[in-house]
Design an enzyme around this catalytic site. Structure first.
Site, PDB file in Angstrom:
ATOM      1  N   GLN A 294      46.339  48.564  38.853  1.00  0.00           N
ATOM      2  CA  GLN A 294      46.240  49.543  40.111  1.00  0.00           C
ATOM      3  C   GLN A 294      47.452  49.836  40.799  1.00  0.00           C
ATOM      4  O   GLN A 294      47.568  50.594  41.620  1.00  0.00           O
ATOM      5  CB  GLN A 294      45.373  48.499  41.071  1.00  0.00           C
ATOM      6  CG  GLN A 294      44.011  48.224  40.638  1.00  0.00           C
ATOM      7  CD  GLN A 294      43.173  47.119  41.547  1.00  0.00           C
ATOM      8  OE1 GLN A 294      43.352  46.001  41.537  1.00  0.00           O
ATOM      9  NE2 GLN A 294      41.867  47.740  42.164  1.00  0.00           N
TER      10      GLN A 294
ATOM     11  N   ASP B 126      52.279  34.688  41.689  1.00  0.00           N
ATOM     12  CA  ASP B 126      51.834  34.324  40.581  1.00  0.00           C
ATOM     13  C   ASP B 126      51.606  35.558  39.300  1.00  0.00           C
ATOM     14  O   ASP B 126      51.285  36.573  39.793  1.00  0.00           O
ATOM     15  CB  ASP B 126      50.557  33.835  40.931  1.00  0.00           C
ATOM     16  CG  ASP B 126      49.710  33.184  39.567  1.00  0.00           C
ATOM     17  OD1 ASP B 126      49.978  31.952  38.955  1.00  0.00           O
ATOM     18  OD2 ASP B 126      48.990  33.840  39.056  1.00  0.00           O
TER      19      ASP B 126
ATOM     20  N   TYR C 248      48.815  39.260  31.710  1.00  0.00           N
ATOM     21  CA  TYR C 248      48.595  40.414  32.669  1.00  0.00           C
ATOM     22  C   TYR C 248      49.348  41.454  32.256  1.00  0.00           C
ATOM     23  O   TYR C 248      50.492  41.808  32.279  1.00  0.00           O
ATOM     24  CB  TYR C 248      48.986  39.863  33.970  1.00  0.00           C
ATOM     25  CG  TYR C 248      48.196  38.617  34.714  1.00  0.00           C
ATOM     26  CD1 TYR C 248      46.958  38.169  33.956  1.00  0.00           C
ATOM     27  CD2 TYR C 248      48.893  38.190  35.790  1.00  0.00           C
ATOM     28  CE1 TYR C 248      46.599  36.922  34.633  1.00  0.00           C
ATOM     29  CE2 TYR C 248      48.124  37.024  36.372  1.00  0.00           C
ATOM     30  CZ  TYR C 248      46.909  36.357  35.554  1.00  0.00           C
ATOM     31  OH  TYR C 248      46.151  35.345  36.266  1.00  0.00           O
TER      32      TYR C 248
ATOM     33  N   SER D 188      45.398  25.848  33.703  1.00  0.00           N
ATOM     34  CA  SER D 188      44.531  26.821  34.339  1.00  0.00           C
ATOM     35  C   SER D 188      43.497  26.788  33.415  1.00  0.00           C
ATOM     36  O   SER D 188      43.232  26.967  32.560  1.00  0.00           O
ATOM     37  CB  SER D 188      45.294  28.037  34.243  1.00  0.00           C
ATOM     38  OG  SER D 188      44.296  29.104  34.898  1.00  0.00           O
TER      39      SER D 188
ATOM     40  N   TRP E 173      42.395  30.830  42.320  1.00  0.00           N
ATOM     41  CA  TRP E 173      42.425  32.056  41.990  1.00  0.00           C
ATOM     42  C   TRP E 173      40.930  32.533  42.441  1.00  0.00           C
ATOM     43  O   TRP E 173      40.200  31.949  42.563  1.00  0.00           O
ATOM     44  CB  TRP E 173      42.985  32.535  40.765  1.00  0.00           C
ATOM     45  CG  TRP E 173      41.874  31.917  39.641  1.00  0.00           C
ATOM     46  CD1 TRP E 173      42.066  30.755  39.156  1.00  0.00           C
ATOM     47  CD2 TRP E 173      40.980  32.697  38.929  1.00  0.00           C
ATOM     48  NE1 TRP E 173      41.140  30.858  37.962  1.00  0.00           N
ATOM     49  CE2 TRP E 173      40.484  31.687  37.907  1.00  0.00           C
ATOM     50  CE3 TRP E 173      40.489  34.001  38.928  1.00  0.00           C
ATOM     51  CZ2 TRP E 173      39.538  32.174  36.931  1.00  0.00           C
ATOM     52  CZ3 TRP E 173      39.515  34.408  37.955  1.00  0.00           C
ATOM     53  CH2 TRP E 173      39.038  33.564  37.170  1.00  0.00           C
TER      54      TRP E 173
ATOM     55  N   PRO F 271      39.566  34.125  45.135  1.00  0.00           N
ATOM     56  CA  PRO F 271      38.898  33.576  46.517  1.00  0.00           C
ATOM     57  C   PRO F 271      38.001  34.399  47.111  1.00  0.00           C
ATOM     58  O   PRO F 271      36.703  34.061  47.744  1.00  0.00           O
ATOM     59  CB  PRO F 271      40.162  33.468  47.434  1.00  0.00           C
ATOM     60  CG  PRO F 271      41.366  34.416  46.939  1.00  0.00           C
ATOM     61  CD  PRO F 271      41.001  34.284  45.348  1.00  0.00           C
TER      62      PRO F 271
ATOM     63  N   ALA G 267      35.982  36.367  44.849  1.00  0.00           N
ATOM     64  CA  ALA G 267      35.324  36.549  43.723  1.00  0.00           C
ATOM     65  C   ALA G 267      35.293  38.045  43.303  1.00  0.00           C
ATOM     66  O   ALA G 267      34.378  38.837  43.301  1.00  0.00           O
ATOM     67  CB  ALA G 267      33.626  36.273  44.160  1.00  0.00           C
TER      68      ALA G 267
ATOM     69  N   THR H 224      46.193  45.906  47.011  1.00  0.00           N
ATOM     70  CA  THR H 224      46.733  47.077  46.497  1.00  0.00           C
ATOM     71  C   THR H 224      47.651  47.702  47.553  1.00  0.00           C
ATOM     72  O   THR H 224      48.150  48.992  47.186  1.00  0.00           O
ATOM     73  CB  THR H 224      45.837  47.962  45.813  1.00  0.00           C
ATOM     74  OG1 THR H 224      44.585  48.060  46.815  1.00  0.00           O
ATOM     75  CG2 THR H 224      45.129  47.158  44.720  1.00  0.00           C
TER      76      THR H 224
ATOM     77  N   GLN I  79      46.346  45.742  53.540  1.00  0.00           N
ATOM     78  CA  GLN I  79      45.535  44.986  52.886  1.00  0.00           C
ATOM     79  C   GLN I  79      46.160  43.555  52.919  1.00  0.00           C
ATOM     80  O   GLN I  79      45.243  42.387  53.166  1.00  0.00           O
ATOM     81  CB  GLN I  79      44.989  45.410  51.394  1.00  0.00           C
ATOM     82  CG  GLN I  79      43.691  44.475  50.988  1.00  0.00           C
ATOM     83  CD  GLN I  79      43.398  44.882  49.233  1.00  0.00           C
ATOM     84  OE1 GLN I  79      43.919  45.821  48.931  1.00  0.00           O
ATOM     85  NE2 GLN I  79      42.284  44.469  49.174  1.00  0.00           N
TER      86      GLN I  79
END
Length: 330
Positions: free
Chosen positions: A27, A50, A55, A153, A208, A210, A212, A290, A294
């Site tokens: 993004q 993180d 990724y 994790s 991670w 939070p 959803a 992004t 935000q």
């Protein structure tokens, strides 16, 4: 910003942090935009960033590293993390063998352009590698100064205890923290399974998702998928389909939270983040964003968390109802 100890360690991390999953490279693609995002996080007091080798197939580490370099930040002011498990297509590029942990860590450091990360995570448990080999490998990385701490994790409590038993037997360092999914829908590990580990092992949590995957912001209410949202990313089409079909009842649960957020004068996203923050076992809540705007909106959740009285928490639980479910692997 509030700073919390990472479990029983002396390391202090910002209660709200920023993660590269989905955002970096998918993004957010330009170094300038990434730098603006990270700068907004730092302006709000965030020090925890993180990442993971998987990724965007390593591009997220590259982009974050370039942004940090452009910003000219002092390395010791930051808490940087990465996660090792999925490093490529080769037979030894996946898992937690000594070979991949060490080679994967060195490759991540090269991509990020740093000499070390503060926390190195085992991104998933590896049933095909002896736990002693994995524990020794992460300790090797610490001994060589490539990481200060290591964690897990999406491991189970049993697996974490097994790693600690090996570390105790060999006089090595065990995992200081776990990175589980934790939000209003996914609570089982954090609130039930891990409870014995908080005191016995001093387990810290870097949680991670939070929101959803954005569902708890309310933007997918009614099944709509806004342009530019996470669910429009091609690689996450499966995630979108699950939420909009299998988990449709959870979207309805989000709608019932709207009156509570209105009473508090906050957004649904801020309410969901504040709900995670109110758990004192959580060391840091990893957010995604992004845009700088935000980021600023998300971080205002710190003002909402103290307002969550027991009565409000009970109302939130009632609103979600049976929409809460055991954590799923994503």
């Amino acid at each position: 910003m509030e700073y919390r100890h990472l479990g029983r360690t002396g390391l202090k991390v910002s209660a709200l942090s920023y993660g590269a999953w989905v955002t970096m490279s998918y993004q957010v693609q330009a170094v300038k935009q990434a730098a603006e995002l990270l700068a907004a996080c730092r302006d709000a007091g965030c020090n925890f960033f993180d990442n993971a080798e998987v990724y965007a197939k390593g591009d997220a580490e590259i982009l974050m590293g370039k942004a940090i370099k452009e910003l000219g930040w002092k390395r010791s002011d930051l808490v940087l993390t990465t996660k090792i498990f999925w490093g490529g297509e080769g037979p030894n590029d996946i898992g937690l063998s000594r070979k991949h942990v060490i080679e994967g860590t060195k490759a991540s450091l090269r991509r990020m352009g740093v000499d070390y990360v503060d926390v190195l995570f085992a991104h998933r448990p590896d049933p095909n590698t002896p736990i002693e080999e994995t524990v020794r490998a992460f300790n090797h990385c610490i001994d060589h100064g490539w990481a200060f701490y290591w964690g897990t994790s999406e491991w189970s409590a049993e697996q974490i205890n097994e790693a600690w038993a090996v570390a105790d037997r060999l006089d090595l360092i065990g995992p200081s923290c776990e990175q589980p999914q934790y939000n209003l829908f996914e609570r089982t590990k954090v609130e039930r399974e891990f409870v014995p580990l908080y005191d016995s092992r001093g387990l810290g949590l870097t949680t991670w998702s939070p929101l959803a995957s954005g569902v708890l912001t309310g933007k997918y209410s009614g099944g709509d998928v806004p342009a530019g949202s996470r669910f429009t990313v091609e690689n996450y089409a499966g995630l979108r389909d699950r939420w909009l079909t299998e988990k449709k009842h959870q979207l309805e649960g989000v709608d019932r939270l709207v009156p509570i957020a209105s009473e508090l004068g906050c957004s649904l996203a801020q309410l969901a983040l504040a709900w995670c923050l109110r758990n004192e076992r959580v060391s840091t809540v990893i957010t995604g964003a992004t845009s700088a705007a935000q980021v600023r909106e998300n971080f205002r959740a710190l003002e909402v968390a103290p307002k969550l009285t027991p009565e409000l928490l009970a109302r939130i639980d009632a609103a979600i109802g049976d929409a809460a479910a055991p954590a799923a692997d994503q």
